[in-house]
Design an enzyme around this catalytic site. Sequence first.
Site, PDB file in Angstrom:
ATOM      1  N   ASP A 145      -5.824  -1.360 -10.494  1.00 48.98           N
ATOM      2  CA  ASP A 145      -7.104  -2.137 -10.534  1.00 48.98           C
ATOM      3  C   ASP A 145      -7.550  -2.821 -11.700  1.00 48.98           C
ATOM      4  OD1 ASP A 145      -7.082  -0.625  -8.141  1.00 48.98           O
ATOM      5  OD2 ASP A 145      -8.678   0.894  -8.398  1.00 48.98           O
ATOM      6  N   SER A 195     -28.377   0.002 -17.697  1.00 47.30           N
ATOM      7  CA  SER A 195     -27.564  -0.619 -16.281  1.00 47.30           C
ATOM      8  C   SER A 195     -28.870  -1.034 -15.557  1.00 47.30           C
ATOM      9  CB  SER A 195     -26.863   0.744 -15.728  1.00 47.30           C
ATOM     10  OG  SER A 195     -26.929   0.544 -14.036  1.00 47.30           O
ATOM     11  N   ALA A 250     -16.546   1.021  -2.070  1.00 46.32           N
ATOM     12  CA  ALA A 250     -15.994   0.368  -1.033  1.00 46.32           C
ATOM     13  C   ALA A 250     -14.813   0.074  -1.133  1.00 46.32           C
ATOM     14  CB  ALA A 250     -16.834  -0.841  -0.825  1.00 46.32           C
ATOM     15  N   GLU A 265       0.813  -1.196   0.117  1.00 43.75           N
ATOM     16  CA  GLU A 265       0.107   0.046   0.036  1.00 43.75           C
ATOM     17  C   GLU A 265       0.880   1.149  -0.113  1.00 43.75           C
ATOM     18  OE1 GLU A 265      -3.332  -0.098  -1.070  1.00 43.75           O
ATOM     19  OE2 GLU A 265      -3.611  -1.752   0.511  1.00 43.75           O
ATOM     20  N   SER A 277     -13.208  -1.479  -6.516  1.00 39.43           N
ATOM     21  CA  SER A 277     -13.103  -1.100  -7.685  1.00 39.43           C
ATOM     22  C   SER A 277     -14.097  -1.571  -8.707  1.00 39.43           C
ATOM     23  CB  SER A 277     -11.799  -1.252  -8.389  1.00 39.43           C
ATOM     24  OG  SER A 277     -11.051  -0.449  -9.195  1.00 39.43           O
TER      25      SER A 277
HETATM   26  P1  ADP Z   1     -15.062   2.093  -6.723  1.00 37.30           P
HETATM   27  O1  ADP Z   1     -14.072   2.241  -5.885  1.00 37.30           O
HETATM   28  O2  ADP Z   1     -16.161   0.919  -6.320  1.00 37.30           O
HETATM   29  O3  ADP Z   1     -14.413   1.668  -8.213  1.00 37.30           O
HETATM   30  P2  ADP Z   1     -15.869   4.407  -8.035  1.00 37.30           P
HETATM   31  O4  ADP Z   1     -16.248   5.733  -7.490  1.00 37.30           O
HETATM   32  O5  ADP Z   1     -14.493   4.531  -8.731  1.00 37.30           O
HETATM   33  O6  ADP Z   1     -15.930   3.310  -6.906  1.00 37.30           O
HETATM   34  O7  ADP Z   1     -16.694   3.867  -9.263  1.00 37.30           O
HETATM   35  C1  ADP Z   1     -18.151   3.657  -8.950  1.00 37.30           C
HETATM   36  C2  ADP Z   1     -18.736   4.140 -10.234  1.00 37.30           C
HETATM   37  O8  ADP Z   1     -18.727   3.013 -11.207  1.00 37.30           O
HETATM   38  C3  ADP Z   1     -20.308   4.243 -10.010  1.00 37.30           C
HETATM   39  O9  ADP Z   1     -20.575   5.666  -9.476  1.00 37.30           O
HETATM   40  C4  ADP Z   1     -21.037   3.986 -11.372  1.00 37.30           C
HETATM   41  O10 ADP Z   1     -20.862   5.194 -12.135  1.00 37.30           O
HETATM   42  C5  ADP Z   1     -19.974   2.939 -11.944  1.00 37.30           C
HETATM   43  N1  ADP Z   1     -20.499   1.624 -11.309  1.00 37.30           N
HETATM   44  C6  ADP Z   1     -19.905   0.779 -10.681  1.00 37.30           C
HETATM   45  N2  ADP Z   1     -20.761  -0.260 -10.485  1.00 37.30           N
HETATM   46  C7  ADP Z   1     -22.019  -0.236 -11.140  1.00 37.30           C
HETATM   47  C8  ADP Z   1     -22.975  -0.907 -11.507  1.00 37.30           C
HETATM   48  N3  ADP Z   1     -23.110  -2.250 -11.015  1.00 37.30           N
HETATM   49  N4  ADP Z   1     -24.001  -0.431 -12.397  1.00 37.30           N
HETATM   50  C9  ADP Z   1     -23.709   0.818 -12.912  1.00 37.30           C
HETATM   51  N5  ADP Z   1     -22.662   1.550 -12.622  1.00 37.30           N
HETATM   52  C10 ADP Z   1     -21.590   1.199 -11.906  1.00 37.30           C
HETATM   53 MG    MG Z   2     -12.972   3.194  -8.900  1.00 35.32          MG
END
Ligand code: ADP
Ligand code: MG
Length: 383
Positions: A169, A65, A120, A31, A123
């Site tokens: 990621d 979606s 969370a 990390e 990614s």
């Molecule tokens: P993470 O750390 O989980 O990558 P991010 O903020 O980088 O969080 O990405 C989350 C974004 O990715 C959401 O706001 C959405 O735009 C997209 N996303 C992730 N999972 C989904 C899903 N199951 N359906 C639609 N969009 C998603």
């Molecule tokens: Mg992300």
Amino acid sequence: MKEKIHAQFVKRFGANGTFYASAGRINLIGEHTDYNGGFVFPGAIDKGMMAEIRLNGTDKVRVYSVDLDDYAEFGFAETDAPEASWARYVFGVCRETIKRCGGVLKGLDAAFAGDVPLGAGMSSSAALESTFAFALNDMFSLGIDKFELARIGQSTEHNYCGVNCGIMDQFASIFGKAGSLMRLDCRTMEYKYYPFHPKGYRLVLLDSVVKHELASSAYNKRRASCEHVVAAVKAAGYPVVEYLRDVDMKMLSEVRGVVSDEDYMRAEYVIEEIQRVLDVCDALERDDYETVGQKMYETHHGMSRLYEVSCEELDFLNDIARECGVTGSRVMGGGFGGCTINLVKDELYDGFIARAKKEYAAKFGHEPKVYPVVISDGARKLE
Ligand code: ADP
Ligand code: MG
């Protein structure tokens, strides 16, 4: 998930498509090492994204979606960017693919859904990008290599989503394999698979469900500390030093009086953390999960006391893990919130989870979220 997606795909597009999937990821150890030219050690997980896709004979992408119950339609030109932030990931992947293959894409219908918890630290965005990058490459026989597919996801974040992320990621999501973690050298981009078969143990993430605002300013400060120390070591007679990766504890001790105590502590953490990744790789080759766990605790301690990127909630979860006899536990990700990752013996699992929920809720007013994970395949076509 497949049935759910297919039902929506048929309803909207009246046909059958091809299924593709990709995965979220964990990072077992390593990390704040990426920007220091060191190693990270991620693996893909059994939570991911899945899409059904087919050519639609137009010059437009029509994408639904399932999870957000939202629909978007867009063309392939730079000026066709959709409004919805989720759709910009799909659009970005199309654009970045076109930049690499010279505009051979044709219109698509797609429906997708996923089970990576959003934001969370697993990614979900990389899982989404990788699914579509892998699918486009396959459907149009573009012959783009896997590393470039990962870069398509990364550039999508940079150029279309305003997220200035590294490559880990997307790398993990594209290259992930069941039963394997991957050591990625962030300087050379060389990688190596290591066996991860923790028989008798489980991996579980505990999400503190907090995100402290300090994160981005602290991140910039940590990077500056690392750069100060590199500059000092260079000046102390090691001109070839480029990153903290090139610095050992002896070299660091030579600049003890030159850099601030704080910068010294930061560098100490990074140098030790890079070594810990190597130690964990050695341990895995011996199936020695006790050593793996011990290194995870050392990482937590370093992140909490030397790099100072932990927080009360994460330290609390780490303490509970230790008290329950959990094999390894540490904060995962940049810090200041998010999850701990825990390596737990099967027989201790239920007791640990119950106690963590109860005591965390008593202290902080809400339970942590619990995400068991299994190291699984990354981007792929489903038959
Ligand atoms: P993470 O750390 O989980 O990558 P991010 O903020 O980088 O969080 O990405 C989350 C974004 O990715 C959401 O706001 C959405 O735009 C997209 N996303 C992730 N999972 C989904 C899903 N199951 N359906 C639609 N969009 C998603
Ligand atoms: Mg992300």
